[in-house]
Design a protein around this motif. Structure first.
Motif, PDB file in Angstrom:
ATOM      1  N   LEU A   1     -52.583  14.822  48.380  1.00 12.76           N
ATOM      2  CA  LEU A   1     -53.544  15.808  47.897  1.00 12.76           C
ATOM      3  C   LEU A   1     -54.852  15.739  48.679  1.00 12.76           C
ATOM      4  O   LEU A   1     -55.419  16.768  49.059  1.00 12.76           O
ATOM      5  CB  LEU A   1     -53.813  15.583  46.405  1.00 12.76           C
ATOM      6  N   VAL A   2     -55.334  14.522  48.958  1.00  8.20           N
ATOM      7  CA  VAL A   2     -56.643  14.383  49.603  1.00  8.20           C
ATOM      8  C   VAL A   2     -56.563  14.459  51.127  1.00  8.20           C
ATOM      9  O   VAL A   2     -57.569  14.759  51.786  1.00  8.20           O
ATOM     10  CB  VAL A   2     -57.332  13.068  49.183  1.00  8.20           C
ATOM     11  N   THR A   3     -55.386  14.209  51.723  1.00  5.66           N
ATOM     12  CA  THR A   3     -55.309  14.239  53.191  1.00  5.66           C
ATOM     13  C   THR A   3     -55.013  15.631  53.752  1.00  5.66           C
ATOM     14  O   THR A   3     -55.329  15.903  54.906  1.00  5.66           O
ATOM     15  CB  THR A   3     -54.239  13.260  53.699  1.00  5.66           C
ATOM     16  N   THR A   4     -54.437  16.508  52.955  1.00  5.74           N
ATOM     17  CA  THR A   4     -54.101  17.842  53.458  1.00  5.74           C
ATOM     18  C   THR A   4     -55.325  18.649  53.889  1.00  5.74           C
ATOM     19  O   THR A   4     -55.286  19.325  54.933  1.00  5.74           O
ATOM     20  CB  THR A   4     -53.291  18.612  52.404  1.00  5.74           C
ATOM     21  N   PRO A   5     -56.458  18.637  53.146  1.00  5.87           N
ATOM     22  CA  PRO A   5     -57.632  19.366  53.642  1.00  5.87           C
ATOM     23  C   PRO A   5     -58.118  18.879  55.000  1.00  5.87           C
ATOM     24  O   PRO A   5     -58.662  19.669  55.786  1.00  5.87           O
ATOM     25  CB  PRO A   5     -58.687  19.107  52.551  1.00  5.87           C
ATOM     26  N   GLY A   6     -57.943  17.597  55.297  1.00  3.77           N
ATOM     27  CA  GLY A   6     -58.341  17.087  56.605  1.00  3.77           C
ATOM     28  C   GLY A   6     -57.539  17.718  57.716  1.00  3.77           C
ATOM     29  O   GLY A   6     -58.078  18.054  58.786  1.00  3.77           O
ATOM     30  N   GLU A   7     -56.247  17.894  57.478  1.00  2.00           N
ATOM     31  CA  GLU A   7     -55.403  18.551  58.480  1.00  2.00           C
ATOM     32  C   GLU A   7     -55.813  20.005  58.664  1.00  2.00           C
ATOM     33  O   GLU A   7     -55.868  20.519  59.787  1.00  2.00           O
ATOM     34  CB  GLU A   7     -53.936  18.454  58.056  1.00  2.00           C
ATOM     35  N   THR A   8     -56.114  20.694  57.557  1.00  2.00           N
ATOM     36  CA  THR A   8     -56.595  22.078  57.641  1.00  2.00           C
ATOM     37  C   THR A   8     -57.896  22.156  58.423  1.00  2.00           C
ATOM     38  O   THR A   8     -58.095  23.048  59.265  1.00  2.00           O
ATOM     39  CB  THR A   8     -56.803  22.648  56.229  1.00  2.00           C
ATOM     40  N   ALA A   9     -58.806  21.212  58.167  1.00  2.00           N
ATOM     41  CA  ALA A   9     -60.107  21.219  58.844  1.00  2.00           C
ATOM     42  C   ALA A   9     -59.949  20.996  60.343  1.00  2.00           C
ATOM     43  O   ALA A   9     -60.618  21.658  61.154  1.00  2.00           O
ATOM     44  CB  ALA A   9     -61.001  20.131  58.246  1.00  2.00           C
ATOM     45  N   ARG A  10     -59.085  20.067  60.733  1.00  4.94           N
ATOM     46  CA  ARG A  10     -58.897  19.810  62.178  1.00  4.94           C
ATOM     47  C   ARG A  10     -58.291  21.024  62.869  1.00  4.94           C
ATOM     48  O   ARG A  10     -58.670  21.358  63.997  1.00  4.94           O
ATOM     49  CB  ARG A  10     -58.027  18.567  62.369  1.00  4.94           C
ATOM     50  N   LYS A  11     -57.372  21.677  62.203  1.00  5.48           N
ATOM     51  CA  LYS A  11     -56.792  22.879  62.810  1.00  5.48           C
ATOM     52  C   LYS A  11     -57.831  23.979  62.938  1.00  5.48           C
ATOM     53  O   LYS A  11     -57.852  24.724  63.923  1.00  5.48           O
ATOM     54  CB  LYS A  11     -55.605  23.355  61.970  1.00  5.48           C
ATOM     55  N   ALA A  12     -58.731  24.081  61.946  1.00  4.66           N
ATOM     56  CA  ALA A  12     -59.750  25.127  61.975  1.00  4.66           C
ATOM     57  C   ALA A  12     -60.803  24.882  63.044  1.00  4.66           C
ATOM     58  O   ALA A  12     -61.383  25.838  63.579  1.00  4.66           O
ATOM     59  CB  ALA A  12     -60.421  25.229  60.599  1.00  4.66           C
ATOM     60  N   MET A  13     -61.084  23.623  63.371  1.00  3.88           N
ATOM     61  CA  MET A  13     -62.126  23.351  64.371  1.00  3.88           C
ATOM     62  C   MET A  13     -61.601  23.398  65.812  1.00  3.88           C
ATOM     63  O   MET A  13     -62.385  23.378  66.758  1.00  3.88           O
ATOM     64  CB  MET A  13     -62.773  21.981  64.107  1.00  3.88           C
ATOM     65  N   LEU A  14     -60.289  23.504  65.979  1.00  2.00           N
ATOM     66  CA  LEU A  14     -59.697  23.475  67.322  1.00  2.00           C
ATOM     67  C   LEU A  14     -60.260  24.534  68.264  1.00  2.00           C
ATOM     68  O   LEU A  14     -60.633  24.206  69.403  1.00  2.00           O
ATOM     69  CB  LEU A  14     -58.172  23.606  67.215  1.00  2.00           C
ATOM     70  N   PRO A  15     -60.353  25.825  67.881  1.00  2.61           N
ATOM     71  CA  PRO A  15     -60.813  26.819  68.863  1.00  2.61           C
ATOM     72  C   PRO A  15     -62.234  26.580  69.342  1.00  2.61           C
ATOM     73  O   PRO A  15     -62.529  26.791  70.516  1.00  2.61           O
ATOM     74  CB  PRO A  15     -60.683  28.150  68.105  1.00  2.61           C
ATOM     75  N   ASP A  16     -63.130  26.133  68.464  1.00  3.98           N
ATOM     76  CA  ASP A  16     -64.508  25.886  68.879  1.00  3.98           C
ATOM     77  C   ASP A  16     -64.593  24.701  69.838  1.00  3.98           C
ATOM     78  O   ASP A  16     -65.354  24.729  70.810  1.00  3.98           O
ATOM     79  CB  ASP A  16     -65.379  25.624  67.646  1.00  3.98           C
ATOM     80  N   LEU A  17     -63.801  23.677  69.586  1.00  5.01           N
ATOM     81  CA  LEU A  17     -63.790  22.521  70.487  1.00  5.01           C
ATOM     82  C   LEU A  17     -63.176  22.891  71.833  1.00  5.01           C
ATOM     83  O   LEU A  17     -63.599  22.381  72.881  1.00  5.01           O
ATOM     84  CB  LEU A  17     -63.010  21.364  69.855  1.00  5.01           C
ATOM     85  N   SER A  18     -62.190  23.780  71.828  1.00  5.42           N
ATOM     86  CA  SER A  18     -61.579  24.179  73.102  1.00  5.42           C
ATOM     87  C   SER A  18     -62.575  24.961  73.952  1.00  5.42           C
ATOM     88  O   SER A  18     -62.623  24.803  75.175  1.00  5.42           O
ATOM     89  CB  SER A  18     -60.317  25.021  72.845  1.00  5.42           C
TER      90      SER A  18
END
Length: 403
Positions: free
Chosen positions: A108-125
């Motif tokens: 339950l608590v680790t899934t938002p972290g995965e969502t957040a990393r996927k969401a920040m990918l385009p800005d980091l690229s």
């Protein structure tokens, strides 16, 4: 500067590796401590159901808290919960109900972290000067490679040290991921949209996905394919290995060949994807990723042929997630990104528990070969939208994020 982007990929690889260690260690741990297949199945449910809940409702929180903060907090919480399992086991204070609760909380608590990393990918690229095709391929490739390495590593570690060590390593992997993101990845500047409250923000994400027919169609395709893939991987491949090949190692070889092919396909797409037509590439990749590897088993081809065809299917699958990532990053406004991605992730996971039940029931009623042929037909049908639905023409007109 590419160091933050590389650090980001390393942190995600640690999280994925921890997930694989947990996914293999938990059923073995439950079997060793309870000797019950029913309780083992319940433990499996406790690791999948919270993903659906957290992905559906956590995306809005990610957008409100920020990507980096959510990733760090999620990994820290997940690491603490995961470490509690082996520590309580060693002190003899871990009963089965408490184990179920901890497993539920861990996912339950680790899934938002995965969502957040996927969401920040385009800005980091963009900050790293990496084209989105290569960035999404790198993200997916690292994730697939971590999963491919994590599975056999987990098997060896269980044999040598027992499952409780893997659960300890799972917790450590999340703490290290939080450290890497917190210390090595800069805060992503996000567009700010006036909040309508949590429920209002949640409805905004759902409404956006409903209006976007292309992404709605893509999500529906993945929902069905994930259902099918779960049935094939968890039931039909095991039955094929036992009833046709007569060797349990065939199960591991087929699964490993699919993963290896996917890693190779992701690498190739990362190098050549910007020159390929996205709609045609996605449609062919979707068709080849599912149909040939199941059809070859249904037709009773020799096992070496089945291995080779499975590798080809895996290679084709390597382009699917990067293209989906490009589609999401190009069309979802930044303020809505995490909540829409979270909603899509929840939907994609929702059918997976049904896949195993469906495959097991059909194979009992009709036999393995007929079930494989039925699955093949559904794979063909669900691969059709990119070729026949007008909304998919928009994929070829998409402008890659940051170009």
């Amino acid at each position: 500067m590419r160091r933050p982007f590389i650090t980001f990929l390393a942190a995600n690889a640690l999280s994925i590796t921890g997930n694989m260690l947990s996914l293999l260690a938990v059923p073995w741990f439950v079997l060793e401590t309870t000797d019950s297949a029913v309780l083992t199945g319940l433990a499996s449910f406790a690791t999948t159901f919270p993903i659906v809940i957290s992905a559906a409702f956590g995306g809005t929180l990610v957008d409100r808290l920020g990507y980096r903060a959510t990733s760090v907090l999620s990994d820290l919480a997940g690491g603490v919960v995961a470490l509690a399992v082996p520590l309580l086991f060693v002190t003899s204070d871990l009963g089965y109900p408490l184990l179920m609760l901890l497993l539920f909380l861990r996912w339950l608590v680790t899934t938002p972290g995965e969502t957040a990393r996927k969401a920040m990918l385009p800005d980091l690229s963009v900050a790293a000067g990496v084209r989105i095709e290569r960035a999404t391929a790198a993200y997916d490739g690292v994730s697939r490679a971590a999963a491919m390495v994590g599975a056999p590593l987990a098997g060896m570690l269980i044999l040598w040290f027992g499952p409780h060590l893997l659960l300890f390593m799972d917790g450590v992997s999340f703490l290290l991921s939080a450290l890497l993101i917190g210390a090595g990845v800069p805060r992503v500047r996000r567009s700010v949209r006036r909040s309508a409250g949590y429920l209002g923000d949640l409805r905004a994400g759902l409404a956006f996905l409903w209006r976007d027919r292309l992404q709605l169609s893509a999500t529906a395709m993945v929902v069905v394919v994930n259902l099918l893939d779960t049935g094939v991987t968890q039931v039909l491949l095991a039955l094929y290995s036992r009833e046709v090949v007569g060797d349990p190692r065939a199960f591991g070889l087929l699964t490993g060949m699919l993963g290896a092919g996917a890693v190779a396909g992701t690498i190739v797409y990362g190098a050549t994807g910007e020159r390929l037509p996205m709609r045609l590439t996605y449609g062919l990749a979707f068709l080849l990723a599912g149909v040939p590897r199941v059809l070859v088993l249904a037709l009773g081809a020799p096992f070496p042929v089945a291995l080779a065809v499975t590798a080809v299917s895996g290679f084709a699958a390597g382009a699917i997630n990067p293209i989906l990532g490009i589609l999401q990053y190009d069309r979802i406004p930044a303020p809505l990104r995490a909540r829409v991605i979270g909603t899509m992730t929840a939907a994609m996971y929702a059918g997976m528990p049904i896949g195993g039940l469906l495959a097991g029931s059909l194979s009992s009623l009709t036999g393995l070969d007929v079930t494989l042929l039925m699955f093949t037909c559904v794979y063909v049908l669900i691969s059709a939208p990119p070729f026949v639905f007008p909304a998919w023409r928009e994929l070829d007109r998409s402008r890659p994020f940051g170009s």
